[in-house]
Design an enzyme around this catalytic site. Structure first.
Site, PDB file in Angstrom:
ATOM      1  CB  CYS A  84      -0.982  -0.010   1.188  1.00 17.87           C
ATOM      2  SG  CYS A  84      -2.101  -1.359   1.034  1.00 17.87           S
ATOM      3  CB  CYS A 206     -13.474   0.059   6.897  1.00 18.32           C
ATOM      4  SG  CYS A 206     -13.502  -1.080   8.259  1.00 18.32           S
ATOM      5  CE  LYS A 332     -14.676   6.339   7.054  1.00 13.98           C
ATOM      6  NZ  LYS A 332     -15.194   6.259   5.689  1.00 13.98           N
ATOM      7  CG  HIS A 336      -5.917   2.352   0.176  1.00 14.13           C
ATOM      8  ND1 HIS A 336      -4.685   3.199  -0.299  1.00 14.13           N
ATOM      9  CD2 HIS A 336      -5.132   1.137   0.893  1.00 14.13           C
ATOM     10  CE1 HIS A 336      -3.540   2.278  -0.166  1.00 14.13           C
ATOM     11  NE2 HIS A 336      -3.800   1.401   0.381  1.00 14.13           N
TER      12      HIS A 336
END
Lengths: 389, 160
Positions: A84, A206, A332, A336
Site C-alpha cells: 500500500c 474503514c 477514509k 484506497h
C-alpha cells in the site's frame, strides 16, 4: 553515512483524478487523466519527461502499463510496488534518480483500478500453503484496536467513540473536497451504530474501496523556479521495512507501528525537524482504518503514547485545529486505490502550499508530512515523506 | 452444534450464496509437502543463541524460520513443537468480511506457554465469549478439499 534528499528535488506539477467507483474508467484513464493534469500544471508536455515510475499493486505488471497508456516514447519506465506504500515508492524512485544527477525531469504516477474485481474489499494476496488465518485487512487492524483498548483501559464504548471522532473529522474534510469519493458529513451516532466489519471496527472505521490515480512531476531543485507554480521541495523521504518479528515474539505490543515510529525519526532527522508537533503544519497519514490514524498520531510523535484520545477530544487534528490531519478527507473519504494513495497524500499539501486548497486551505503552511503504510501493523513497510517551501 | 440448519450448512448439504471475496487458491502440493513439518506437526524452532521459541504462521506462507526474529542468528536452532502447548489470547477480532462457513471469523493472536506467538483461526467457540486472556489449545483440522487433495492445519480452540 547515508546522504540526504533535502531540498535537492522539487515538485513542480501535480494531478489527481476524482476518486470513487469509476465504472467508466480503466487503469489507462486513471494514468492519462492524472498525468495530463500534472503536465499541464507544470506547463510541460510528455516529451519533456526523461524517466517515469508507476506505482501499483494490482493494476498491471511492468513499466509498460504506464508507457503504453501514455504512449511514452521509449523512455525508461519502471513499475514499483511496496504494497500500500507503492505511491511513495514511485516518488522515491523519481526523486532519487534526480538527486543522483541522472535525470532533470521525472514523472511519478500511482494508480489502482480496484472496482473491476467483482467482489468486496481488496483482491486476495498469495498464501503459498493456503493455511493463512481467515482475517481480512480490517480484521488484522481490528486486532490492534482490541489490544489498544485493553492496554489503555478503554471500554469498547470509549474506544469506539475515540475512533469514531477520527472518522467524523475526516468526513467533514472530505465533504469539502470535490475529488473525494465519500463526500457526506457523518455523525458520531452514525459511526457507532454502523454495521461491524471486523470487531471493533465498523463500517465508518474503514476506508473505502475506490479507483483513482495521482501524478507528480519532479525536477532538479535548481530548475524549480523556472516552472509556473510555486515549487514544493522534498525535505525528507524515508522508508522502513519490517523484519516482521512482531508476529512471532512477545516483544511487540500491537498498540503501535514500530516502522512508522522509526521512519518518522529518520524523516525528522533528514528534514532537520526537532519538534514534529510544532513544526509540521499539516499531515496526510495512512488512515486505512481509524485505529491506524490513532496510533500513527503517537508513532509520528504528534501525541504522547497512549494519549491520542486527549488530542482527538480537543480537536487538535481538525481542519481548524492545531495540526490538521487528513485535510483532504484521507483514505477514509478518498478510499484506497493502492498505488495512488501515496501520491494523493502529497497532492493536498501541494495545493495548500500554493494557496489552492479552497475551503480546506490552511494558513501559511511551511512543512507538511505524508505517511504511507503497506501491509499489516506487525509487518509493514512505512514511508514518511516531508515536503515544504 | 446449535441447530440442524448449522449441520446442513457445515456438511454443504444446503448451498450458500458465494461470498463476494476471492476464492481459495488451488492446493500447491509441492509447497504443502515442503512445509509438512510446520503444517502437519506444528513444529517451530527454539533459537540456540537467545532461547526464543518461534512459529511463523506467515502471510505469504506458513514456512520455515531461517533467521531468528529476536537475535538474527541463522539456522542455529533446536526443533520445538507447539502442538500440545497451551496458549492465551493476546488479541482478537470477529471478522465479518472474511469468507468463512460460520461467520464471524474469530481470529486470535495467541501467546504460547513458554514463549512464541502466532495468529490462528479460533474454532469451536462462542464469539460472544472470546476475550483477551482466554486460554486456548491447538486442534488439528481439515481446511480444504481441492481436486482430490485435502489440506490440513491447526486451529486454536477454547480449552474445554
Amino acid at each position: 553515512m547515508p546522504g540526504s534528499i533535502k531540498d535537492r528535488v522539487a515538485i513542480v506539477g501535480m494531478g489527481c483524478t476524482k476518486f470513487g467507483e469509476l465504472w467508466d474508467k480503466g487503469p489507462t484513464d486513471l494514468i492519462v487523466d492524472s498525468v495530463n493534469e500534472a503536465l499541464s500544471d507544470a506547463g510541460i508536455e510528455m516529451k519533456d519527461i526523461q524517466a517515469a515510475w508507476g506505482g501499483t499493486l494490482f493494476s498491471g505488471a511492468g513499466g509498460r502499463t504506464v508507457s503504453e497508456a501514455l504512449r511514452a516514447q521509449y523512455i525508461p519506465v519502471t513499475r514499483v510496488e511496496n504494497a500500500c506504500g507503492s505511491g511513495h515508492e514511485a516518488i522515491r524512485g523519481a526523486s532519487y534518480a534526480i538527486a543522483a544527477g541522472i535525470y532533470d525531469i521525472c514523472l511519478a504516477v500511482g494508480y489502482e483500478k480496484l472496482k473491476d474485481e467483482g467482489m468486496s474489499g481488496l483482491p486476495g494476496m498469495e498464501n503459498r500453503t493456503n493455511t493463512h488465518y481467515q482475517s481480512s485487512m480490517p480484521g488484522v487492524f481490528a486486532i490492534m484496536a482490541t489490544r489498544y483498548f485493553a492496554r489503555y483501559g478503554l471500554s469498547p464504548e470509549e474506544g469506539k467513540a475515540m475512533l469514531g471522532k477520527i472518522s467524523v473529522k475526516s468526513h467533514h474534510n472530505g465533504s469539502l473536497n470535490p475529488k473525494a469519493h465519500l463526500r457526506r458529513e457523518i455523525t458520531l451516532e452514525q459511526v457507532l451504530n454502523a454495521p461491524i466489519i471486523a470487531w471493533p471496527l465498523g463500517l465508518f472505521d474503514c476506508c473505502g474501496v475506490s479507483d483513482g490515480g495521482a501524478a507528480a512531476i519532479l525536477v532538479r531543485a535548481d530548475m524549480a523556479k523556472s516552472f509556473p507554480n510555486k515549487p514544493v521541495y522534498v525535505k525528507a523521504l524515508q522508508i522502513c521495512a519490517s523484519p516482521t518479528s512482531g508476529r512471532l515474539t512477545s516483544e511487540y505490543d500491537y498498540t503501535h507501528v514500530e516502522e512508522a515510529y522509526r521512519a518518522g525519526i529518520a524523516a525528522y532527522a533528514e528534514a532537520g525537524i526537532k519538534n514534529p508537533r510544532k513544526e509540521i503544519n499539516l499531515a496526510e497519514v495512512h488512515d486505512c482504518f481509524s485505529i491506524t490514524e490513532a496510533v500513527t498520531m503517537e508513532d509520528l510523535q504528534f501525541s504522547p503514547r497512549g494519549r491520542v484520545k486527549e488530542d482527538i477530544d480537543a480537536g487538535t487534528f481538525q481542519l481548524d485545529g492545531e495540526l490538521p490531519v487528513q485535510p483532504d478527507g484521507g483514505l477514509k473519504c478518498f478510499g484506497h486505490p493502492i498505488g495512488a494513495s501515496g501520491i494523493r497524500m502529497l497532492y493536498e499539501p501541494y495545493l495548500h502550499f500554493q494557496g489552492r486548497a479552497g475551503p480546506r486551505q490552511t494558513k501559511d503552511p511551511k512543512l507538511a508530512l505524508a505517511h504511507n503504510m503497506g501491509n499489516e501493523p506487525y509487518a509493514p513497510v512505512v514511508s514518511v515523506c516531508i515536503v515544504g517551501l | 452444534m446449535a441447530n440442524y440448519n448449522d449441520y446442513l450448512r457445515w456438511r454443504e448439504i444446503v448451498p450458500l450464496e458465494a461470498a463476494r471475496r476471492p476464492e481459495k487458491q488451488h492446493i500447491r502440493l509441492s509447497a504443502v509437502w515442503r512445509e509438512r513439518r510446520q503444517l502437519l506437526g506444528l513444529w517451530g524452532i527454539k533459537c540456540k543463541r537467545c532461547g526464543t521459541p518461534q512459529y511463523d504462521n506467515g502471510a505469504a506462507t506458513t514456512g520455515p524460520i531461517r533467521v531468528c526474529a529476536v537475535c538474527q542468528a541463522q539456522d542455529d536452532f533446536d526443533d520445538y513443537n507447539f502442538a500440545k502447548r497451551k496458549a492465551t489470547v493476546f488479541s482478537y477480532t470477529q471478522d465479518n468480511l472474511a469468507p468463512v462457513i460460520d461467520p464471524p471469523a474469530s481470529v486470535v493472536l495467541v501467546e504460547f506457554e513458554g514463549g512464541g506467538r502466532a495468529f490462528f483461526d479460533l474454532t469451536d467457540r462462542d464469539p460472544a465469549k472470546v476475550e483477551i486472556g482466554m486460554p486456548v489449545e491447538m486442534t488439528f483440522r481439515k481446511l480444504q478439499f481441492d481436486r482430490g487433495l485435502s489440506n490440513y492445519f491447526w486451529k486454536a480452540r477454547p480449552i474445554r
